[in-house]
Write an enzyme that holds these catalytic residues in place. Structure first.
Site, PDB file in Angstrom:
ATOM      1  N   GLU A  34      33.770  10.791  19.019  1.00 23.44           N
ATOM      2  CA  GLU A  34      33.910  11.787  18.403  1.00 23.44           C
ATOM      3  C   GLU A  34      33.913  13.230  19.602  1.00 23.44           C
ATOM      4  OE1 GLU A  34      34.107  14.505  16.364  1.00 23.44           O
ATOM      5  OE2 GLU A  34      34.560  12.841  14.652  1.00 23.44           O
ATOM      6  N   GLU A  42      31.527   8.105  15.966  1.00 31.95           N
ATOM      7  CA  GLU A  42      31.939   7.995  14.322  1.00 31.95           C
ATOM      8  C   GLU A  42      32.429   6.682  13.911  1.00 31.95           C
ATOM      9  OE1 GLU A  42      34.548  10.180  10.930  1.00 31.95           O
ATOM     10  OE2 GLU A  42      33.439  11.452  12.353  1.00 31.95           O
ATOM     11  N   GLU A  94      30.959  10.360   6.287  1.00 30.33           N
ATOM     12  CA  GLU A  94      31.442  10.173   7.726  1.00 30.33           C
ATOM     13  C   GLU A  94      30.317  10.612   8.599  1.00 30.33           C
ATOM     14  OE1 GLU A  94      34.750  12.678   7.969  1.00 30.33           O
ATOM     15  OE2 GLU A  94      35.938  11.178   6.817  1.00 30.33           O
ATOM     16  N   ARG A 133      38.609  24.075   8.058  1.00 24.67           N
ATOM     17  CA  ARG A 133      37.382  23.224   8.460  1.00 24.67           C
ATOM     18  C   ARG A 133      36.101  24.079   8.408  1.00 24.67           C
ATOM     19  NH1 ARG A 133      39.110  17.642   9.647  1.00 24.67           N
ATOM     20  NH2 ARG A 133      41.264  17.671   9.290  1.00 24.67           N
ATOM     21  N   HIS A 165      30.259  14.478   6.935  1.00 24.18           N
ATOM     22  CA  HIS A 165      31.159  14.985   5.943  1.00 24.18           C
ATOM     23  C   HIS A 165      31.269  13.847   4.776  1.00 24.18           C
ATOM     24  CE1 HIS A 165      33.343  16.796   9.564  1.00 24.18           C
ATOM     25  NE2 HIS A 165      32.433  17.629   9.184  1.00 24.18           N
ATOM     26  N   GLU A 195      28.166  10.913  11.836  1.00 27.67           N
ATOM     27  CA  GLU A 195      28.399  10.867  13.141  1.00 27.67           C
ATOM     28  C   GLU A 195      27.027  10.629  14.168  1.00 27.67           C
ATOM     29  OE1 GLU A 195      31.723  14.408  13.092  1.00 27.67           O
ATOM     30  OE2 GLU A 195      29.785  14.851  13.637  1.00 27.67           O
ATOM     31  N   ASP A 222       0.832  -1.140  -0.173  1.00 26.11           N
ATOM     32  CA  ASP A 222       0.091   0.024   0.059  1.00 26.11           C
ATOM     33  C   ASP A 222       0.886   1.311  -0.093  1.00 26.11           C
ATOM     34  OD1 ASP A 222      -1.809   2.060   0.453  1.00 26.11           O
ATOM     35  OD2 ASP A 222      -2.432   1.403   2.363  1.00 26.11           O
ATOM     36  N   ARG A 269      31.345  19.425   3.765  1.00 19.40           N
ATOM     37  CA  ARG A 269      31.261  19.211   5.064  1.00 19.40           C
ATOM     38  C   ARG A 269      29.914  19.737   5.821  1.00 19.40           C
ATOM     39  NH1 ARG A 269      35.802  18.381   7.734  1.00 19.40           N
ATOM     40  NH2 ARG A 269      35.377  19.693   9.872  1.00 19.40           N
ATOM     41  N   GLU A 314      35.514  17.127   0.210  1.00 19.30           N
ATOM     42  CA  GLU A 314      34.926  16.871   1.172  1.00 19.30           C
ATOM     43  C   GLU A 314      33.919  17.972   1.348  1.00 19.30           C
ATOM     44  OE1 GLU A 314      35.645  15.799   5.803  1.00 19.30           O
ATOM     45  OE2 GLU A 314      36.757  17.402   4.943  1.00 19.30           O
TER      46      GLU A 314
END
Length: 470
Positions: free
Chosen positions: A212, A220, A130, A339, A269, A132, A51, A360, A358
């Site tokens: 982490e 992580e 990655e 970062r 990330h 977390e 359904d 982030r 990456e």
């Protein structure tokens, strides 16, 4: 495996039941089970009915019949169900037209991979998320017209340093100091190891596991990169395994981006790269050892980042993590070191095979199929239009003057803003019929009605602290 091989595998493992798993529109795995004798070779073409009107964001009740079509390549023995059970991830098909369902997230991921190949730019897009998460010992929440609350507890929460535990043995990570002291401060190493063991049991490849930054069991486990649909499948197994292993240990896992005030939230990330003919396309002589193609790809990500956030950061809670002025990756710029930039170029290795970007900004509340597909489509738009990502942000963001900061765009400040960005900027998603206008419109409609408005309408407990005596 093909269909015939799956049946042989099931016989060899003495399978009794078959669990059929599929992704709903928002990002939660759904399932139902059938006895093994119901699984036949033609089941992988004819499928099983269900359904569709009972699934969030899918069919109206007058057109509710849908089919799940098992993908034989996803066959594994389910690690949690008591009876010996074969697990199969499924695609969704319309029973009348036999067409793949436009709102099936896995179908959108498959179309994104097909579109990539059709462009001739590359034949493979690799993603490495990655994700977390937090491991808590207790979670309580509730609300009504006259009250609202939540309460979180963790044996390793720093707020329990003074709790009477008969005896309290200490070693509870302070706020922002969970990355990553050895046991006994890291009290959950063995639990994460058990998660890794079960992940390996179902075929996932793991690169690392660790505590982490936050107190109270932030963790992580890093999945090894894979192609878009395979890694999105793996991410669903990852979440499923973390939750169920924790449950067996008397704990609970959440991928909610920001469950704790005054400590780090959980991000995801997302590493990514393009390959063609077995060769990496992101390595070159440009900034950070990247190729021009890679910088154009970054240009596309940055140009469309605000719209991507509607899929990569899809909850009201997501924007309690994405707050300017902290360590959150809210600055829509790229860097090899910074970062706080939305896009980082990892510099751990000089090998062309490891060259990647990456992104982030995303968080683990997202639907992986939709988030990865949106990022790929944005990057490809950057390559196709040779979008210049501008100058890298290698400066200390906290040392920038207000004038310099004014030139650095940021992610949306709320889910509502990201949905408005998606409404204004979605043409890049429609190429190759990867996302359809129906999907975009339904996503915005659902999120506004089911999440944005219900949260906006409710008083927040801290508002009583601020305003009750006004």
């Amino acid at each position: 495996m093909n269909a015939k091989e799956v049946l042989g595998f099931a016989k060899s493992k003495k399978i009794e039941m078959v669990d059929l798993k599929f992704m709903d529109f928002i990002g939660t795995w759904q399932h139902f089970a059938v006895p093994i004798y119901e699984l036949k070779e033609d089941s992988f073409e004819e499928g099983f009915g269900f359904d569709g009107s009972s699934i969030r964001g899918w069919q109206p009740i007058h057109a509710s019949d849908m089919l799940v079509i098992p993908d034989p390549e996803t066959a594994v023995v389910d690690p949690f169900i008591t009876r010996t059970t074969l697990s199969l991830i499924c695609n969704i098909v319309d029973p009348i037209t036999k067409e793949n369902y436009s709102r099936d997230p896995r179908n959108i991921g498959r179309k994104a991979e097909a579109y990539l190949k059709s462009t001739g730019i590359a034949d493979s897009a690799y993603f490495g998320p990655e994700a977390e998460f937090f491991i808590f010992d207790d979670i309580r929440y509730g609300g009504g017209s006259n009250f609202g609350f939540y309460s979180i507890d963790s044996d390793e929460g720093t707020w329990n340093s003074g709790r009477e535990e008969k005896p309290n043995l200490g070693y509870k990570p302070r706020h922002k100091e969970g990355y990553f002291p050895v046991p006994p401060t890291d009290s959950q190493h063995d639990l994460r190891d058990e998660m890794v063991r079960v992940m390996e049991q179902v075929g996932l490849k793991i690169e690392a596991q660790h505590h982490e930054v936050a107190t109270a069991g932030q963790a992580e486990i890093d999945l090894r990169f894979d192609t878009l649909v395979k890694i999105a499948d793996a991410l669903q197994w990852y979440k499923h395994i973390c939750k169920n292993v924790a449950r067996k240990a008397g704990k609970t896992v959440t991928f909610m981006p920001k469950p704790l005030f005054a400590d780090n939230g959980s991000g995801m990330h997302t590493h990514q790269s393009l390959w063609k003919g077995g060769k990496p396309l992101f390595a070159g002589e440009e900034y950070g050892g990247m190729s021009k193609l890679a910088l154009w790809y970054i240009g596309g990500i940055l140009k469309h980042a605000k719209a991507i956030c509607a899929f990569s950061n899809p909850t009201m809670n997501s924007y309690k993590r994405l707050v300017p002025g902290f360590e959150a990756p809210v600055n829509l710029a790229y860097s090899s070191r910074n970062r706080s930039a939305a896009v980082r170029i990892p510099m751990y290795s000089a090998s062309p095979k490891t060259k990647r970007l990456e992104f982030r900004t995303p968080d683990p509340s997202c639907n992986g199929y939709l988030s990865f597909a949106a990022q790929l489509m944005a990057g490809l738009d950057g390559v196709q239009n040779k979008i210049d990502p501008g100058q890298p942000l290698d400066k200390d963001i906290y040392a920038l003057s207000p004038e310099e900061l004014a030139d650095v765009p940021t992610t949306p400040g709320s889910l509502e803003e990201s949905l408005k960005a998606l409404e204004d900027d979605h043409e890049f998603l429609l190429k190759g019929d990867v996302f359809t206008i129906d999907v975009v419109e339904k996503w915005i409609e659902y999120k506004i009605e089911a999440e944005v408005n219900p949260v906006k309408l409710r008083p927040h407990p801290h508002e009583f602290f601020l305003y009750f005596d006004c």
